[in-house]
Design a protein around this motif. Structure first.
Motif, short mmCIF file in Angstrom:
data_model
loop_
_atom_site.label_atom_id
_atom_site.label_comp_id
_atom_site.label_asym_id
_atom_site.label_seq_id
_atom_site.Cartn_x
_atom_site.Cartn_y
_atom_site.Cartn_z
N PHE A 135 38.53 28.75 77.61
CA PHE A 135 39.45 29.44 76.72
C PHE A 135 38.97 29.41 75.27
CE2 PHE A 135 42.90 29.29 73.64
CZ PHE A 135 43.45 30.56 73.83
N PHE B 6 38.01 32.50 72.95
CA PHE B 6 38.85 32.74 71.78
C PHE B 6 38.07 32.63 70.47
CE2 PHE B 6 42.60 31.10 69.10
CZ PHE B 6 42.99 32.38 68.76
N SER C 275 45.55 33.70 76.84
CA SER C 275 44.72 34.85 76.47
C SER C 275 45.57 36.08 76.19
CB SER C 275 43.71 35.16 77.59
OG SER C 275 42.86 34.06 77.80
N MET D 92 41.06 39.24 74.81
CA MET D 92 41.41 38.81 73.45
C MET D 92 40.69 39.57 72.34
SD MET D 92 41.89 34.66 73.75
CE MET D 92 40.53 34.25 74.83
N TRP E 265 44.98 31.94 81.20
CA TRP E 265 45.28 33.37 81.20
C TRP E 265 46.55 33.68 80.41
CZ3 TRP E 265 42.25 37.18 81.63
CH2 TRP E 265 41.14 37.16 82.49
N MET F 177 38.27 36.78 79.85
CA MET F 177 39.22 36.34 78.83
C MET F 177 38.84 36.86 77.45
SD MET F 177 40.32 32.46 79.85
CE MET F 177 41.20 32.14 81.39
#
Length: 526
Positions: A41, A45, A194, A135, A191, A131
């Motif tokens: 993640f 991100f 995200s 994003m 998820w 992901m």
């Protein structure tokens, strides 16, 4: 309104965002720890978050604010509105094109930029790509948000732009609460987060748009056209974007290097969140407020006032960040233990993340001073000089991180980032001084040395009290006991620092009065 009062307005809103950020990271640590889904993640991100910090925390303002202010002065509100619509049309179109290209190229970006170390793990690699694709449109939302924030800052409406980041943390906290409540596994939790990031971007854009309308300005869409003002903005914006994101660029490099070792990315992120509190509250506030103030003084020909603004900002930064650096260095393990050590986050994680936070503490004054020094260039429409210094800092960071990571792990990356931050600060300070854009004050230099003495006295007291209260701060102590003890320790440390600063002469009532009651200089120089 005085400079410090404006700092307080922006800093107070940013503090709210950072507090919600702490809550988010605490829940994240409990749900994901430093496991593989936390790495995935944070890696996915990092790329859109790079642009959030780069644009939302002042880099876009560096190019936009002086031109917007000049347009208001030359052509009034109507001229400023026309300029904003021209910029919006071009920015929206360029961002849409970039988003489409980046979405298509996401597998290459993950493999060569975001997380090269994941290429050997097909599952992590695949999930990171998907992901990141979800994003990435957040970049578009935040870039448009940054433009409207620049308008608000130029119009001296600071609060809406400063409060908007709170909504990212609120949405992500909601996603984490839902995941923990339903007992979702780490993959499902990642998820939820995200999709929450994407929803938060749309919400933040809506907040600043309402703020622009409330400030008496509106933005309509114009067909993209490269007018002279837009060209000038782009010429200034590109190097300003690189420079303004120097800390984040260094972190992206660190993440790419750290991706080869499990848990390293998440460890860096957890430590980053802590030092972002003083960096955000002080550094972002100073950068956002100082730029339009400097631009106003220079446009009015008040060179003495511009120099005073710059020095008072440095004084304000040092007064707050020197003790914060000492406290982060000494209390790093205790802070991490109280904030994160529960659920999937264990004592071993505390030791690693604590060592990273201690190193970030050494770099903290530099990271914040960069925010106070860069406006000295941006207000004069010079964005190339800071960009050159950023290139030197990035090269230093990359070389140092590659050298230290095999031996020190994630803390080696923190050393590289702190070193790069201090190099950038020294280069910015020396150049402003050499050009005569910064006035050397022996009184300020003396106060700085005395503030270090006061912080050292505070540090000695922290070391003593930390040992005395060790049982109440240990891993096995009840959470409320640890929170209460750490809070009391920090409160006592603050009292000791402020008392020592006044007693040794690092601070005085004249300094406080000078910052609180500063008024624009009426005379013009040069």
């Amino acid at each position: 309104m005085s400079l410090v009062k404006k700092f307080a307005t922006v800093g107070g809103a940013t503090l709210g965002s950072r507090i919600f950020g702490f809550a988010r990271e605490t829940l994240m640590a409990a749900a994901l720890g430093t496991g593989p889904m936390a790495d995935v993640f944070y890696a996915a991100f990092r790329f859109p978050n790079l642009f959030r910090r780069l644009f939302a925390e002042g880099a876009f303002n560096a190019a936009f604010v002086p031109l917007f202010a000049k347009e208001i002065e030359a052509n009034g509100t109507d001229g400023a509105k026309r300029f904003s619509e021209e910029v919006f049309g071009v920015l929206f179109s360029v961002l849409l094109l970039i988003t489409i290209v980046m979405e298509l190229a996401m597998p290459l970006l993950v493999r060569f930029v975001i997380a090269p170390g994941f290429a050997d793990d097909p599952e992590k690699f695949s999930i990171t790509i998907r992901m990141a694709a979800v994003m990435f449109p957040y970049l578009m939302c935040m870039s448009l948000t940054a433009m409207m924030s620049g308008m608000l800052n130029s119009l001296h409406h600071f609060f809406a732009a400063a409060i908007a980041p709170v909504f990212l943390n609120v949405v992500m906290i909601g996603a984490l609460f839902y995941a923990l409540y339903t007992g979702a596994d780490p993959l499902a939790t990642a998820w939820y987060l995200s999709w929450g990031v994407l929803a938060a971007g749309v919400l933040q854009l809506a907040v600043v748009y309402v703020g622009v309308l409330a400030a008496g300005m509106s933005i309509g869409f114009r067909f993209p056209k490269m007018t002279p003002n837009v060209k000038r903005l782009l010429i200034l914006a590109v190097p300003a974007a690189v420079t303004g994101g120097i800390t984040q660029i260094n972190q992206l490099i660190g993440q790419a290097i750290a991706s080869s070792r499990d848990g390293a990315i998440a460890a860096l992120q957890y430590a980053d969140r802590i030092y972002q509190l003083p960096l955000g509250v002080v550094g972002v506030a100073v950068g956002v407020v100082l730029l339009p103030e400097l631009a106003r003084a220079l446009k009015g020909g008040n060179l003495r006032e511009a120099g005073n603004l710059q020095n008072r900002s440095i004084e304000f930064v040092l007064f707050l960040t020197i003790p914060a650096a000492f406290a982060l260095w000494i209390l790093s393990d205790e802070i991490i233990r109280v904030l994160y050590e529960r659920g999937a986050f264990h004592q071993e994680n505390t030791a690693v993340v604590g060592s990273i936070l201690a190193i970030y503490g050494i770099g903290l004054p530099a990271f914040v001073l960069i925010k106070a020094l860069q406006p000295g260039f941006y207000a004069r429409e010079d964005t190339k000089t800071p960009m050159r210094f950023s290139a030197i800092a990035v090269a230093t960071n990359c070389a140092t991180a590659l050298t230290l990571f095999p031996y020190m792990g994630a803390p080696g990356i923190a050393v590289a980032e702190a070193t790069a931050g201090w190099i950038s600060t020294v280069l910015l300070f020396a150049t402003l001084l050499r050009r005569g854009h910064l006035t050397w004050e022996w009184a300020l230099a003396k106060r700085t040395a005395l503030l270090i003495v006061a912080a050292a006295i505070m540090g000695a007291a922290i070391v003593f009290l930390k040992q005395y209260w060790a049982p109440s701060l240990a891993s096995g102590a009840p959470l409320l006991t640890k929170i209460g003890t750490l809070g009391l320790l920090i409160a006592i440390a603050m009292l000791i620092y402020f008392a020592a600063a006044f007693l040794v002469g690092g601070a005085n009532l004249g300094m406080i009065r000078r910052n609180l009651n500063r008024k624009p200089a009426p005379a013009k120089d040069g």
